[in-house]
Design a protein around this motif. Structure first.
Motif, PDB file in Angstrom:
ATOM      1  N   LEU A  98       0.812  -1.219   0.000  1.00 55.66           N
ATOM      2  CA  LEU A  98       0.000   0.000   0.000  1.00 55.66           C
ATOM      3  C   LEU A  98       0.844   1.267   0.000  1.00 55.66           C
ATOM      4  O   LEU A  98       0.301   2.361  -0.179  1.00 55.66           O
ATOM      5  N   LEU A  99       2.148   1.141   0.220  1.00 53.57           N
ATOM      6  CA  LEU A  99       3.017   2.304   0.179  1.00 53.57           C
ATOM      7  C   LEU A  99       3.225   2.752  -1.266  1.00 53.57           C
ATOM      8  O   LEU A  99       3.170   1.933  -2.189  1.00 53.57           O
ATOM      9  N   PRO A 100       3.454   4.049  -1.488  1.00 55.17           N
ATOM     10  CA  PRO A 100       3.672   4.524  -2.871  1.00 55.17           C
ATOM     11  C   PRO A 100       4.944   3.934  -3.471  1.00 55.17           C
ATOM     12  O   PRO A 100       5.935   3.701  -2.774  1.00 55.17           O
ATOM     13  N   TYR A 101       4.877   3.698  -4.777  1.00 54.51           N
ATOM     14  CA  TYR A 101       6.019   3.221  -5.562  1.00 54.51           C
ATOM     15  C   TYR A 101       6.547   1.885  -5.031  1.00 54.51           C
ATOM     16  O   TYR A 101       7.755   1.663  -4.964  1.00 54.51           O
ATOM     17  N   THR A 102       5.644   1.030  -4.625  1.00 56.48           N
ATOM     18  CA  THR A 102       6.030  -0.307  -4.189  1.00 56.48           C
ATOM     19  C   THR A 102       5.310  -1.341  -5.044  1.00 56.48           C
ATOM     20  O   THR A 102       4.370  -1.021  -5.771  1.00 56.48           O
ATOM     21  N   PHE A 103       5.767  -2.567  -4.929  1.00 56.68           N
ATOM     22  CA  PHE A 103       5.180  -3.678  -5.675  1.00 56.68           C
ATOM     23  C   PHE A 103       4.630  -4.688  -4.684  1.00 56.68           C
ATOM     24  O   PHE A 103       5.285  -5.017  -3.693  1.00 56.68           O
ATOM     25  N   THR A 104       3.409  -5.155  -4.946  1.00 52.73           N
ATOM     26  CA  THR A 104       2.753  -6.125  -4.069  1.00 52.73           C
ATOM     27  C   THR A 104       2.838  -7.511  -4.694  1.00 52.73           C
ATOM     28  O   THR A 104       2.119  -7.799  -5.662  1.00 52.73           O
ATOM     29  N   PRO A 105       3.691  -8.394  -4.177  1.00 55.82           N
ATOM     30  CA  PRO A 105       3.797  -9.736  -4.776  1.00 55.82           C
ATOM     31  C   PRO A 105       2.505 -10.536  -4.714  1.00 55.82           C
ATOM     32  O   PRO A 105       2.267 -11.401  -5.562  1.00 55.82           O
ATOM     33  N   THR A 106       1.656 -10.283  -3.708  1.00 53.70           N
ATOM     34  CA  THR A 106       0.440 -11.069  -3.567  1.00 53.70           C
ATOM     35  C   THR A 106      -0.640 -10.671  -4.570  1.00 53.70           C
ATOM     36  O   THR A 106      -1.729 -11.259  -4.545  1.00 53.70           O
ATOM     37  N   THR A 107      -0.377  -9.709  -5.445  1.00 58.60           N
ATOM     38  CA  THR A 107      -1.293  -9.459  -6.561  1.00 58.60           C
ATOM     39  C   THR A 107      -1.010 -10.396  -7.731  1.00 58.60           C
ATOM     40  O   THR A 107      -1.745 -10.356  -8.727  1.00 58.60           O
ATOM     41  N   GLN A 108       0.030 -11.214  -7.615  1.00 56.72           N
ATOM     42  CA  GLN A 108       0.361 -12.189  -8.644  1.00 56.72           C
ATOM     43  C   GLN A 108      -0.326 -13.513  -8.316  1.00 56.72           C
ATOM     44  O   GLN A 108      -0.088 -14.090  -7.247  1.00 56.72           O
TER      45      GLN A 108
END
Length: 227
Positions: free
Chosen positions: A88-98
């Motif tokens: 949820l932080l800006p400019y980050t990637f969420t692996p659990t969206t894969q």
């Protein structure tokens, strides 16, 4: 414009090297480690209290044989919460969206519960495929339906986690884009939209924690059927 909305879900890479491994390993670095002193600090105390409360709640319906999974399920719960919250932080990637990552968690753990049930109590495990008191004519149909529902369980686990996080991230980005577009033309509407965005962000924080809990809770329920 529509393609750029989904760019946030693309696995980042640097010099052709996927960075998803770093995104997965980073949460483990952020966890506080217990000191060698007898008295812990407040952060360690809160962390221990949370883990104990969650583990007790999760293991309550399970018998002694299922308590061997306490460490695994508690670690998975904390890991998923940390990844979802960092996403949820800006400019980050969420692996659990894969979906591939979530299925990588769901399928082996679900399969382990099924194997444990088949090994320890095969009669009861197979009995779940046919409810008691089923009419003879419906027995073949119900066996097929229950078998399909059994194999859909890991898919439902992975898709539920992926869909909820993906939908939340997309909605936040859409509303944030609307705020920037409306700000020069209609400042009042933009402020109201920003308020909605703030409330939605708080909701997403709750969703990130709840979805991690639901993922682990369903695994514990599958385990309960087989131990």
């Amino acid at each position: 414009m529509m393609a750029s909305f989904f760019d946030q879900f693309a696995s980042p890479s640097y010099l052709g090297i996927p960075l998803i491994a770093i995104a997965i390993a980073l949460p483990w670095v952020l966890y506080p480690t217990p000191p060698s002193r007898w008295i812990n600090n407040r952060l360690i105390t809160i962390q221990g209290w949370f883990i104990n409360r969650f583990t007790n709640q999760l293991m309550l319906p399970l018998n002694v044989g299922g308590h061997k999974w306490a460490l695994l399920l508690a670690s998975l719960m904390i890991f998923l919460i940390t990844i979802n919250m960092l996403g949820l932080l800006p400019y980050t990637f969420t692996p659990t969206t894969q979906l591939s990552l979530n299925m990588g968690f769901a399928v082996p753990l679900w399969l382990a519960t099924v194997i444990i049930g088949m090994r320890n109590q095969p009669t009861i495990a197979l009995g779940h495929l046919l409810p008691e008191g089923t009419p003879i004519l419906l027995i073949p149909v119900l066996i097929i339906i229950e078998t399909i529902s059994l194999f859909i369980r890991p898919l439902a686990l992975g898709v539920r986690l992926t869909a909820n996080l993906t939908a939340g991230h997309l909605l936040i980005q859409l509303i944030a884009t609307a705020v920037f577009v409306l700000l020069p033309m209609m400042p009042t509407v933009a402020i109201l939209t920003a308020t909605v965005l703030f409330l939605l962000t708080l909701l997403e924080v709750a969703v990130a924690m709840i979805q991690a809990y639901v993922f682990v809770l369903l695994l514990s329920l599958y385990l309960q059927e087989n131990v």
